[in-house]
Structures are given as structure tokens and as C-alpha cells.
Design an enzyme around this catalytic site. Structure first.
Site, PDB file in Angstrom:
ATOM      1  N   HIS A 263     -57.138 -15.786  42.186  1.00  0.00           N
ATOM      2  CA  HIS A 263     -57.998 -14.945  43.006  1.00  0.00           C
ATOM      3  C   HIS A 263     -58.051 -13.544  42.411  1.00  0.00           C
ATOM      4  O   HIS A 263     -57.212 -13.146  41.615  1.00  0.00           O
ATOM      5  CB  HIS A 263     -57.497 -14.875  44.454  1.00  0.00           C
ATOM      6  CG  HIS A 263     -56.150 -14.242  44.614  1.00  0.00           C
ATOM      7  ND1 HIS A 263     -54.968 -14.895  44.313  1.00  0.00           N
ATOM      8  CD2 HIS A 263     -55.771 -12.997  45.039  1.00  0.00           C
ATOM      9  CE1 HIS A 263     -53.937 -14.105  44.546  1.00  0.00           C
ATOM     10  NE2 HIS A 263     -54.396 -12.943  44.973  1.00  0.00           N
TER      11      HIS A 263
ATOM     12  N   GLU B 173     -41.245   7.012  30.439  1.00  0.00           N
ATOM     13  CA  GLU B 173     -42.632   6.943  30.913  1.00  0.00           C
ATOM     14  C   GLU B 173     -42.781   7.600  32.283  1.00  0.00           C
ATOM     15  O   GLU B 173     -43.727   8.349  32.541  1.00  0.00           O
ATOM     16  CB  GLU B 173     -43.106   5.486  30.971  1.00  0.00           C
ATOM     17  CG  GLU B 173     -43.348   4.849  29.617  1.00  0.00           C
ATOM     18  CD  GLU B 173     -42.092   4.273  28.991  1.00  0.00           C
ATOM     19  OE1 GLU B 173     -42.197   3.649  27.926  1.00  0.00           O
ATOM     20  OE2 GLU B 173     -40.985   4.459  29.568  1.00  0.00           O
TER      21      GLU B 173
END
Length: 340
Positions: A165, A308
């Protein structure tokens, strides 16, 4: 030696860690294949279980009595609600909007087991057509300012159900990441007089080094400063600011390019979890000369760590040029035919 590369669109810097660079094939997941049945009795997205979901928004084909190929429903656990109004308030420094918006699920296929990489091109084109229809329909609502269409494939990418989906979330605000890209694109257009995306795509197609595959109307390529391994963008060759402007013939070509790219990742990297997103300007930007929509495909091959999070700068351990070469060489048709 290592090098820093700057993203042409966002001006963000990426570290290409050549000292610890990995060969692309070293990132393959090598997960044991667990065959899934085509139908699961308890799955709310499988055909025959339509009563287990909220009332559908649309289905394709739309003819009554015919089996559906793609189905759109409201998300049962929606992040936003269409039942409230986007009332705004500002108290001191605290700005808020009531949680208005739309959160929909696009059920890609009646087949519980078949991911998009293994679907026929024509079926992927049907999914993309449904994306466009919902994008254009919701764009008419003046309370909405941005529509994000995305797919989460696999648990590490955020998928909570195995049945294939996609999702759509429409918000009353333009996210800051999108706003930043619009700003940089407009600044480039003011400075140079041309779309920065068109300029980049033209140069990359000429160079070929970072092109993974090319169709008649779309090209899939690794960016010069890709933030993560195999982060691949699919750009229309025709200038379009809004996804809603894509034509039927372009949808067919995008379906071929997207499905082939997903199949190359599926075969070459062992079916990793991944996300893809349609990155479009808001619908009212249709006709804008400075922005260019695209599809961003991000395999989840590495994890975001302290550097990060602390710096906002990513470390990529796979050269974008090597990733593109690897994807070009992956043969998928026999494997995909067997899986389908």
C-alpha cells in the site's frame, strides 16, 4: 581520499567516505525469503475484507460489481482529521493549528504478496493514475497547502502492514523541507534564468555517469551528492512543477521506469526496506518555471547515527557513480517474471 559534495538543490553538504567506501553489492540485505500468501483472512486490505476498513474514497476500476485493482480508503489511524477546521492561534511564541488534513491509504493491489517491484507495468500505471486523481481532487480544497504521496516498504521503512500500500497526507501548511527547496529553486531561477532541475537533468543525461536508467519521458539517476547509498531520484524530462500535470502517456513511462528501478533494487540488493516519495510543489505552483517535481526512492540500507543527528550532514559510504553503474547492470526481467 574522502570528499565533501554539495547538494545542488538544497545546498546541504554530504561526506562521501571513500576511505571506508563499500562496494554496492556489500549492502545487499541477504534476508531469507519468506513467501507470503496472496490472501490473508485477517488482513483488512485483502479483497473480501472491505468491511474491515473505513468506507472507501474511490476504487479502480470504478465500475460497480467489478473486482478492484486499486482501492483508496481513509487511514483508520489518521495523523490528521478532515472533520476539524484549520483554525490558527498564536499565544506568545506558541503557534498552533487544529489538526486538519487528509490521511489516505492507497491499497496497491488485491494481492497480499506482490510488492510494486513485481507488479506489471500496467498495474503500476493504474496506481500512479490513482495518485494523480487523489492529488488533483484534494488540491481543489482551498484549506490545504501541500500533498505528500509516499510508500513505506518494510518494517524499517515504517510499514505497519505487509499488504502492499501507499499513503497520502494533505496538510494545511507547506513543510519547511519543501519550502526550502522552493526557495532555493526560485533563487537559482532569479540568478540564472532557468530551472535548476532541468539544468541538472540535462547535464546528467549528457554525462551518463550517474544515470541508472532512462525512459522516453523520465530518467532515474543518483545525485552527485546523494546523502545515502542508492538514494535514486526519478525526474520528468519535461518541465513540470506539479505532479498533477503528468499526462497519461507520461504515467505509462513513469510506471516502467519506477517499476524497473524498484525491481533492480529488489533483485540487486535483496529486497531492502525502502521509502519513495512524490516530491511536488503545491498545486498552485502549476506552470511555475523554477520548480520541477520528482520521485525520490530511498532504500534503508544504513542507519542515521549521532553525527547525522547532531550536524544534519550525512555520510555516504557508496559512491553515487558506483551505485548507478551497479543498478545499470542488474538484470531483472526473468526474476520479476518468476515472482509475478
Amino acid at each position: 581520499m574522502p570528499e565533501l559534495r554539495q547538494n545542488f538543490f538544497t545546498k546541504e553538504w554530504v561526506i562521501i567516505a571513500t576511505e571506508r567506501a563499500k562496494r554496492p553489492e556489500e549492502l545487499a540485505t541477504h534476508r531469507a525469503v519468506e513467501p507470503a500468501p496472496a490472501f490473508v483472512e485477517t488482513c483488512p486490505f485483502c479483497p473480501g475484507n472491505e468491511s474491515k476498513t473505513p468506507p472507501e474514497v474511490m476504487r479502480f476500476p470504478a465500475k460497480p460489481g467489478e473486482p478492484w485493482a486499486v482501492r483508496v480508503i481513509p487511514n483508520k489511524f489518521a495523523a490528521l482529521s478532515s472533520e476539524v477546521q484549520p483554525s490558527r492561534s498564536l499565544q506568545h511564541l506558541r503557534r498552533r493549528i487544529d489538526g486538519f488534513g487528509f490521511h489516505e491509504v492507497i491499497i496497491d493491489s488485491p494481492d497480499h504478496s506482490c510488492c510494486m517491484a513485481l507488479l506489471p507495468d500496467a498495474h503500476v500505471a493504474s496506481i500512479l493514475s490513482v495518485y494523480r486523481e487523489r492529488y488533483n481532487a484534494l488540491s481543489l480544497d482551498r484549506r490545504l497547502n501541500h500533498i505528500t504521496i509516499f510508500k513505506n516498504h518494510g518494517a524499517d521503512a515504517g510499514a505497519s502492514l505487509q499488504h502492499p500500500h501507499s499513503q497520502l497526507i494533505a496538510t494545511p501548511v507547506i513543510p519547511s523541507q519543501v519550502r526550502h527547496r522552493l526557495f532555493e529553486a526560485l533563487r537559482h531561477y532569479d540568478d540564472v534564468g532557468e530551472c535548476m532541475f532541468c539544468h541538472m537533468v540535462e547535464r546528467e543525461v549528457e554525462d551518463q555517469t550517474r544515470v541508472a536508467l532512462k525512459g522516453e519521458y523520465f530518467v532515474a539517476l543518483e545525485e552527485f551528492a546523494s546523502a545515502t547509498p542508492f538514494a535514486t531520484h526519478i525526474f520528468p524530462l519535461r518541465h513540470m512543477a506539479s505532479f498533477g500535470d503528468i499526462s497519461d502517456i507520461e504515467i505509462a513511462d513513469l510506471a516502467r521506469v519506477l517499476r524497473t528501478l524498484l525491481a533492480k533494487i529488489y533483485v540487486g540488493l535483496g529486497n531492502p526496506d525502502l521509502n519513495f516519495t512524490v516530491r511536488s510543489a503545491p498545486a498552485e505552483y502549476a506552470g511555475a518555471r523554477h520548480f520541477h517535481w520528482y520521485v525520490s526512492v530511498i532504500p534503508r540500507l544504513t542507519r542515521v547515527a549521532g553525527f547525522e543527528l547532531g550536524s544534519g550532514m550525512f555520510i555516504n559510504t557508496v559512491l553515487p557513480e558506483a551505485a548507478a553503474e551497479f543498478l545499470r547492470k542488474v538484470s531483472v526481467e526473468k526474476a520479476v517474471a518468476a515472482g509475478a
